[in-house]
Design a protein around this motif. Structure first.
Motif, PDB file in Angstrom:
ATOM      1  N   GLY A  24       0.799  -1.223   0.000  1.00  0.00           N
ATOM      2  CA  GLY A  24       0.000   0.000   0.000  1.00  0.00           C
ATOM      3  C   GLY A  24       0.827   1.267   0.000  1.00  0.00           C
ATOM      4  O   GLY A  24       0.294   2.370   0.172  1.00  0.00           O
ATOM      5  N   GLY A  25       2.150   1.101  -0.151  1.00  0.00           N
ATOM      6  CA  GLY A  25       3.033   2.261  -0.242  1.00  0.00           C
ATOM      7  C   GLY A  25       3.511   2.803   1.091  1.00  0.00           C
ATOM      8  O   GLY A  25       4.036   3.918   1.160  1.00  0.00           O
ATOM      9  N   VAL A  26       3.384   2.006   2.154  1.00  0.00           N
ATOM     10  CA  VAL A  26       3.764   2.469   3.497  1.00  0.00           C
ATOM     11  C   VAL A  26       4.798   1.509   4.088  1.00  0.00           C
ATOM     12  O   VAL A  26       4.604   0.294   4.110  1.00  0.00           O
ATOM     13  CB  VAL A  26       2.530   2.542   4.420  1.00  0.00           C
ATOM     14  N   ASN A  27       5.900   2.058   4.564  1.00  0.00           N
ATOM     15  CA  ASN A  27       6.940   1.243   5.181  1.00  0.00           C
ATOM     16  C   ASN A  27       6.684   1.073   6.674  1.00  0.00           C
ATOM     17  O   ASN A  27       6.079   1.923   7.327  1.00  0.00           O
ATOM     18  CB  ASN A  27       8.315   1.873   4.959  1.00  0.00           C
ATOM     19  N   SER A  28       7.180  -0.025   7.207  1.00  0.00           N
ATOM     20  CA  SER A  28       7.112  -0.277   8.638  1.00  0.00           C
ATOM     21  C   SER A  28       8.403  -0.974   9.050  1.00  0.00           C
ATOM     22  O   SER A  28       9.205  -1.370   8.199  1.00  0.00           O
ATOM     23  CB  SER A  28       5.909  -1.177   8.964  1.00  0.00           C
ATOM     24  N   VAL A  29       8.589  -1.138  10.353  1.00  0.00           N
ATOM     25  CA  VAL A  29       9.728  -1.909  10.851  1.00  0.00           C
ATOM     26  C   VAL A  29       9.176  -3.026  11.718  1.00  0.00           C
ATOM     27  O   VAL A  29       8.237  -2.832  12.497  1.00  0.00           O
ATOM     28  CB  VAL A  29      10.723  -1.022  11.637  1.00  0.00           C
ATOM     29  N   VAL A  30       9.732  -4.224  11.532  1.00  0.00           N
ATOM     30  CA  VAL A  30       9.287  -5.405  12.271  1.00  0.00           C
ATOM     31  C   VAL A  30      10.369  -5.784  13.279  1.00  0.00           C
ATOM     32  O   VAL A  30      11.534  -5.952  12.907  1.00  0.00           O
ATOM     33  CB  VAL A  30       9.024  -6.596  11.328  1.00  0.00           C
ATOM     34  N   SER A 418      -5.052 -12.357   8.760  1.00  0.00           N
ATOM     35  CA  SER A 418      -5.157 -11.515   9.950  1.00  0.00           C
ATOM     36  C   SER A 418      -4.220 -10.313   9.852  1.00  0.00           C
ATOM     37  O   SER A 418      -4.608  -9.177  10.120  1.00  0.00           O
ATOM     38  CB  SER A 418      -4.832 -12.341  11.198  1.00  0.00           C
ATOM     39  N   GLY A 419      -2.967 -10.563   9.447  1.00  0.00           N
ATOM     40  CA  GLY A 419      -2.011  -9.469   9.258  1.00  0.00           C
ATOM     41  C   GLY A 419      -2.418  -8.553   8.120  1.00  0.00           C
ATOM     42  O   GLY A 419      -2.271  -7.323   8.201  1.00  0.00           O
ATOM     43  N   GLN A 420      -2.932  -9.135   7.047  1.00  0.00           N
ATOM     44  CA  GLN A 420      -3.396  -8.351   5.903  1.00  0.00           C
ATOM     45  C   GLN A 420      -4.519  -7.393   6.312  1.00  0.00           C
ATOM     46  O   GLN A 420      -4.523  -6.208   5.938  1.00  0.00           O
ATOM     47  CB  GLN A 420      -3.889  -9.290   4.806  1.00  0.00           C
ATOM     48  N   MET A 421      -5.486  -7.885   7.076  1.00  0.00           N
ATOM     49  CA  MET A 421      -6.621  -7.061   7.486  1.00  0.00           C
ATOM     50  C   MET A 421      -6.182  -5.900   8.373  1.00  0.00           C
ATOM     51  O   MET A 421      -6.692  -4.776   8.244  1.00  0.00           O
ATOM     52  CB  MET A 421      -7.655  -7.926   8.207  1.00  0.00           C
ATOM     53  N   ALA A 422      -5.204  -6.136   9.245  1.00  0.00           N
ATOM     54  CA  ALA A 422      -4.690  -5.055  10.085  1.00  0.00           C
ATOM     55  C   ALA A 422      -4.007  -3.992   9.238  1.00  0.00           C
ATOM     56  O   ALA A 422      -4.180  -2.787   9.452  1.00  0.00           O
ATOM     57  CB  ALA A 422      -3.710  -5.610  11.126  1.00  0.00           C
ATOM     58  N   ALA A 423      -3.226  -4.442   8.244  1.00  0.00           N
ATOM     59  CA  ALA A 423      -2.545  -3.504   7.351  1.00  0.00           C
ATOM     60  C   ALA A 423      -3.559  -2.666   6.570  1.00  0.00           C
ATOM     61  O   ALA A 423      -3.399  -1.441   6.432  1.00  0.00           O
ATOM     62  CB  ALA A 423      -1.633  -4.260   6.394  1.00  0.00           C
ATOM     63  N   GLU A 424      -4.592  -3.308   6.061  1.00  0.00           N
ATOM     64  CA  GLU A 424      -5.598  -2.588   5.283  1.00  0.00           C
ATOM     65  C   GLU A 424      -6.346  -1.574   6.151  1.00  0.00           C
ATOM     66  O   GLU A 424      -6.700  -0.483   5.688  1.00  0.00           O
ATOM     67  CB  GLU A 424      -6.565  -3.586   4.648  1.00  0.00           C
ATOM     68  N   LYS A 425      -6.563  -1.915   7.397  1.00  0.00           N
ATOM     69  CA  LYS A 425      -7.224  -0.976   8.309  1.00  0.00           C
ATOM     70  C   LYS A 425      -6.347   0.244   8.561  1.00  0.00           C
ATOM     71  O   LYS A 425      -6.815   1.389   8.555  1.00  0.00           O
ATOM     72  CB  LYS A 425      -7.559  -1.668   9.631  1.00  0.00           C
ATOM     73  N   ILE A 426      -5.050   0.013   8.759  1.00  0.00           N
ATOM     74  CA  ILE A 426      -4.113   1.126   8.952  1.00  0.00           C
ATOM     75  C   ILE A 426      -4.065   2.009   7.719  1.00  0.00           C
ATOM     76  O   ILE A 426      -4.067   3.241   7.815  1.00  0.00           O
ATOM     77  CB  ILE A 426      -2.709   0.594   9.308  1.00  0.00           C
TER      78      ILE A 426
END
Length: 434
Positions: A24-30, A418-426
């Protein structure tokens, strides 16, 4: 360091969250506490034998998940044909409609009991034991799924509710049971029609396309989260700030490290129950030791609940001319195992030898590992306690994902979603929130 989005845990749900954010064009750090990514999907090697950290096969039906897995790695497709071990007999799975190998007297008792079972509407059934008796009759329930429940779920079935069952247990007709008593040539009625496993690199290879380009920091164990300051503290003495937080940590662990978690939330999290597991991994100097991709063991004097073959999943999991097995053993706060790890390992080996699965001279590798979190246990109070915890986390603007972050019976594909849905919500929140 300051980050817009932090993801805790580099298992499949955490990796999925970071991947879909990036899409979605947004970076994160894990941040991952272990020295390698993959979580429960990770693997380890001993003398050329590869063993998954816990046992996995994919039967994903979601097209998006299947596409991600397919572009990550080539894979083998297996047709499910599992077996059961019951008092010296090998019975096709599911046992309830494959009773052919059993003595005629026992088959007669099962069949008669099935015919006279007391039928009830689902709304009238109070617990899992009652559900089993209603579905299969007393004799089969008492000799097959009730003992297995004690082994796998580590509780008495009367202490479990039933919403989790879904399509996981096959409910045959009387005609199917009668046919299964007369012949072993019965159709496969396992709930998945095919199982997939990577050709190389173990189960975690299914995640390689998602991992590319994701910023994963390993050996980063979180010891405290300050939700007021949006600050995370790590065991190595470092810290960081975040604007949005996604966590795949088990709910009880997460509640412990969030500063000033209300007492009622901590108490609710402590009431959530799960099993822990020992994984016994065995390597053999012959190629044909495993006869089944996997099998279940009903006998309660044998600690192992299930046994899988890594080398049948993929020949690459064992050196040439060799084969392997992995046995799962479960325990919990309700059912402790008063044996050392060496004693559990030796018990497992001795029982499998007695079952004629292999001979002692065949064994060249043996290992035992413990996992603190194996499966969510659906005791009667699970939903009310889970709701208390998740509502607290939502109020903290923490998105909790994965099997132990949602505290659900999620398979690997469902954890990815589950991870996908959280990302889409963000991503939907970003224009207004960041």
């Amino acid at each position: 360091m300051n980050y817009d989005i932090v993801v805790l845990g580099a298992g499949i749900s955490g990796i999925s969250a970071a991947y879909h954010l990036k899409e979605g064009g947004v970076n994160s750090v894990v941040f991952e506490k272990n020295p390698s990514w993959g979580g429960m999907l990770d693997n380890f090697e001993i003398n050329g034998f590869r063993f998954d950290r816990f046992v996995h096969l994919s039967f994903a039906i979601d097209e998006h998940v299947k596409e991600i897995f397919a572009k990550s790695t080539d894979f083998y497709t297996h047709t499910p044909d599992p077996f059961n071990y019951y008092r010296g007999y090998w019975v096709k799975h599911p046992a309830q409609n494959n009773l052919y190998p059993l003595p005629s007297g026992e088959k007669k008792m099962i069949l008669e009991d099935f015919k006279k079972r007391k039928l009830k509407d689902v709304s009238e059934i109070k617990n899992y034991e009652e559900w089993l008796r209603v579905q299969f009759g007393d004799y089969f329930a008492e000799n097959f799924p009730i003992p297995y429940t004690r082994k796998y779920w580590t509780v008495e079935p009367k202490n479990l509710e039933t919403k989790w069952v879904g399509k996981r247990i096959y409910l045959p007709s009387i005609e199917e049971i009668e046919e299964g008593c007369e012949t072993e040539k019965t159709p496969v009625t396992y709930y998945a029609k095919e199982m997939r496993y990577p050709k190389k690199g173990g189960y975690k290879s299914f995640l390689t396309s998602m991992v590319k380009g994701i910023d994963i920091r390993q050996n980063k164990e979180v010891i405290k989260i300050d939700i007021e300051k949006h600050k995370i503290y790590f065991s190595d003495g470092t810290q960081c700030k975040y604007k949005k937080l996604v966590s795949s940590l088990p709910l009880p662990e997460l509640c412990k490290i969030i500063e000033n978690t209300p007492k009622e939330v901590v108490e609710a999290s402590e009431k959530l129950m799960c099993t822990s597991g020992y994984l016994v991994s065995l390597g053999f100097n012959k190629p044909d030791i495993p006869k089944h991709l996997w099998f279940y063991i009903y006998d309660e004097d044998i600690l192992s609940a299930r046994v899988y073959s890594p080398s049948l999943k993929s020949p690459e999991n064992a050196p040439e001319g060799c084969s392997s097995l992995q046995a799962e053993i479960y325990f919990s706060r309700d059912k402790k195992i008063n044996l050392s790890e060496d004693e559990i390992l030796q018990h497992t080996i001795e029982k499998l030898i007695k079952m004629n699965v292999f001979k002692e001279d065949d064994l060249v590798v043996k290992n035992i590992k413990k996992e603190d979190y194996a499966n969510v246990v659906f005791k009667h109070n699970i939903y009310e306690n889970r709701k208390i915890v998740l509502e607290f986390l939502e109020g903290c603007n923490i998105k909790s994902i994965g099997r132990f972050g949602e505290w659900k019976y999620l398979w690997s594909d469902q954890s990815l979603i589950s991870g996908q849905m959280a990302a889409e919500k963000i991503l939907r929140e970003l224009p207004d929130k960041l």
